[in-house]
Design a protein around this motif. Structure first.
Motif, PDB file in Angstrom:
ATOM      1  N   THR A  36      -7.576 -11.476 -14.391  1.00  0.00           N
ATOM      2  CA  THR A  36      -8.317 -10.662 -15.798  1.00  0.00           C
ATOM      3  C   THR A  36      -6.891 -10.087 -16.273  1.00  0.00           C
ATOM      4  O   THR A  36      -6.000  -9.510 -15.653  1.00  0.00           O
ATOM      5  CB  THR A  36      -9.184  -9.317 -14.946  1.00  0.00           C
ATOM      6  N   LEU A  43     -18.286  -6.802 -15.598  1.00  0.00           N
ATOM      7  CA  LEU A  43     -18.813  -7.988 -15.295  1.00  0.00           C
ATOM      8  C   LEU A  43     -20.338  -7.494 -15.463  1.00  0.00           C
ATOM      9  O   LEU A  43     -20.976  -6.938 -14.971  1.00  0.00           O
ATOM     10  CB  LEU A  43     -18.858  -8.237 -13.711  1.00  0.00           C
ATOM     11  N   ALA A  57     -13.977  -5.888 -12.819  1.00  0.00           N
ATOM     12  CA  ALA A  57     -12.733  -6.682 -12.268  1.00  0.00           C
ATOM     13  C   ALA A  57     -11.338  -5.642 -13.110  1.00  0.00           C
ATOM     14  O   ALA A  57     -11.414  -5.362 -14.346  1.00  0.00           O
ATOM     15  CB  ALA A  57     -12.589  -8.168 -12.935  1.00  0.00           C
ATOM     16  N   GLU A  61      -6.417  -9.142 -11.135  1.00  0.00           N
ATOM     17  CA  GLU A  61      -7.535  -9.526 -10.259  1.00  0.00           C
ATOM     18  C   GLU A  61      -7.871 -11.119 -10.291  1.00  0.00           C
ATOM     19  O   GLU A  61      -7.944 -11.433 -11.320  1.00  0.00           O
ATOM     20  CB  GLU A  61      -8.657  -8.953  -9.916  1.00  0.00           C
ATOM     21  N   VAL A  63      -9.961 -14.582 -10.490  1.00  0.00           N
ATOM     22  CA  VAL A  63     -11.189 -15.033 -10.617  1.00  0.00           C
ATOM     23  C   VAL A  63     -11.547 -16.432 -10.598  1.00  0.00           C
ATOM     24  O   VAL A  63     -10.606 -17.337 -10.725  1.00  0.00           O
ATOM     25  CB  VAL A  63     -11.864 -14.576 -11.887  1.00  0.00           C
ATOM     26  N   SER A  77     -15.360 -12.725  -8.938  1.00  0.00           N
ATOM     27  CA  SER A  77     -14.308 -12.377  -8.433  1.00  0.00           C
ATOM     28  C   SER A  77     -14.028 -12.549  -7.160  1.00  0.00           C
ATOM     29  O   SER A  77     -14.629 -12.497  -6.162  1.00  0.00           O
ATOM     30  CB  SER A  77     -14.635 -10.703  -8.486  1.00  0.00           C
ATOM     31  N   TYR A  82     -18.033 -11.228  -6.000  1.00  0.00           N
ATOM     32  CA  TYR A  82     -19.122 -10.739  -6.755  1.00  0.00           C
ATOM     33  C   TYR A  82     -18.996 -11.501  -8.313  1.00  0.00           C
ATOM     34  O   TYR A  82     -18.117 -11.767  -8.673  1.00  0.00           O
ATOM     35  CB  TYR A  82     -18.781  -9.244  -7.459  1.00  0.00           C
ATOM     36  N   ARG A 206     -18.996  -5.019  -2.182  1.00  0.00           N
ATOM     37  CA  ARG A 206     -19.021  -4.052  -3.144  1.00  0.00           C
ATOM     38  C   ARG A 206     -20.006  -3.022  -3.235  1.00  0.00           C
ATOM     39  O   ARG A 206     -19.832  -1.951  -3.441  1.00  0.00           O
ATOM     40  CB  ARG A 206     -18.759  -4.690  -4.434  1.00  0.00           C
TER      41      ARG A 206
END
Length: 289
Positions: A36, A43, A57, A61, A63, A77, A82, A206
């Motif tokens: 990201t 998201l 995100a 991070e 992806v 992610s 997620y 999460r």
């Protein structure tokens, strides 16, 4: 994948019940397609800015791309499995593997190694950055062509599991509540739990339901909660700061606050009654032994 996750300093995802395999919002990732490139990227539930925000995100991070739509990527992610839709422009190539993560709740990226220079970007706790190695006046140069105060950073993979996550969560007191949020600029209840545990070196799921099923052990009726225990309610979670008070991101105050757990139980009870549900308002305390 395991070698790349090691480069990002990420431990295995804590999922003893293998929840990720049965949750429609989650999936296993098999590769890293990018990172990201914005401080915070929502998201979304669909390829539309008006669609619901499911999570966020944070900068750097990793992806994986699942599919595409005009101007949008459907990604997973790597942090927590997620899935969601993000603007295509929010994803960048990872030309440099990260060397550090942000440990302050928020930190500025400055144009020069000088606190009086122009701040060009603000990064949240947990953001990944790459440092080429140049330092000056207590600032470290970044691959972003800016400078970050070095004490706001820690090398990837060097988190101290002994550092109490609840102490990290206390740094978010007063932060605005934001559905799907994972930063000091806006955070929700399970995001606060996830981010504070990540700072202490744990990679966890999460959402509240999966957290209840996967984190720690459920206290028995004769056991009293202590600082660092998690208190769970239907769709809600928070950190106990002592035997009575709960630190949590909540929609009642639209903020991260400290409230007696008995009062929070009453709020949840009234909300359940309003919705015509008979679910018990308190799910239990869990201890991260």
């Amino acid at each position: 994948m395991s070698d790349l996750l090691h480069a990002f300093g990420l431990p295995p995802l804590h999922d003893p019940e293998r929840i990720i395999e049965g949750d429609k919002n989650l999936t296993h990732a098999s590769r890293i397609d990018g990172i990201t490139g914005r401080p915070i990227t929502p998201l979304k539930s669909g390829p539309d800015t008006a669609s619901e925000t499911l999570s966020e995100a944070l900068y750097g991070e990793p992806v994986q791309l699942i599919t595409e739509a005009p101007g949008w990527w459907h990604i997973v992610s790597i942090i927590d499995g997620y899935m969601g839709w993000v603007s295509e422009s929010a994803i960048a190539d990872y030309e440099f593997l990260p060397t550090h993560r942000v440990t302050a709740p928020l930190t500025h990226v400055y144009s020069e190694p000088d606190l009086k220079s122009e701040p060009e970007l603000i990064l949240p706790m947990g953001a990944f950055v790459s440092l080429p190695g140049l330092e000056e006046n207590g600032f470290a140069e970044t691959a972003l062509e800016g400078w970050i105060y070095k004490k706001h950073l820690t090398p990837v993979g060097s988190a101290d599991p002994a550092e109490a996550p609840v102490s990290i969560a206390e740094q978010f007191i007063g932060s605005p509540y934001l559905w799907g949020g994972r930063s000091k600029l806006g955070i929700d209840c399970s995001g606060l739990v996830q981010v504070s545990l990540a700072h202490a070196g744990f990679r966890v799921l999460r959402d509240t339901g999966p957290q209840f099923r996967s984190l720690g052990r459920l206290l028995g009726p004769e056991e009293k909660p202590v600082r660092g225990d998690l208190a769970f309610f239907p769709g809600h979670v928070g950190w106990m700061i002592d035997g009575v008070h709960l630190l949590h991101a909540n929609a009642t105050h639209m903020s991260v606050t400290i409230d007696p757990v008995s009062e929070v139980t009453c709020w949840v009870q009234k909300d359940l009654e309003r919705k015509g549900k008979t679910t018990p308002p308190f799910s239990g305390f869990r201890r991260l032994d």
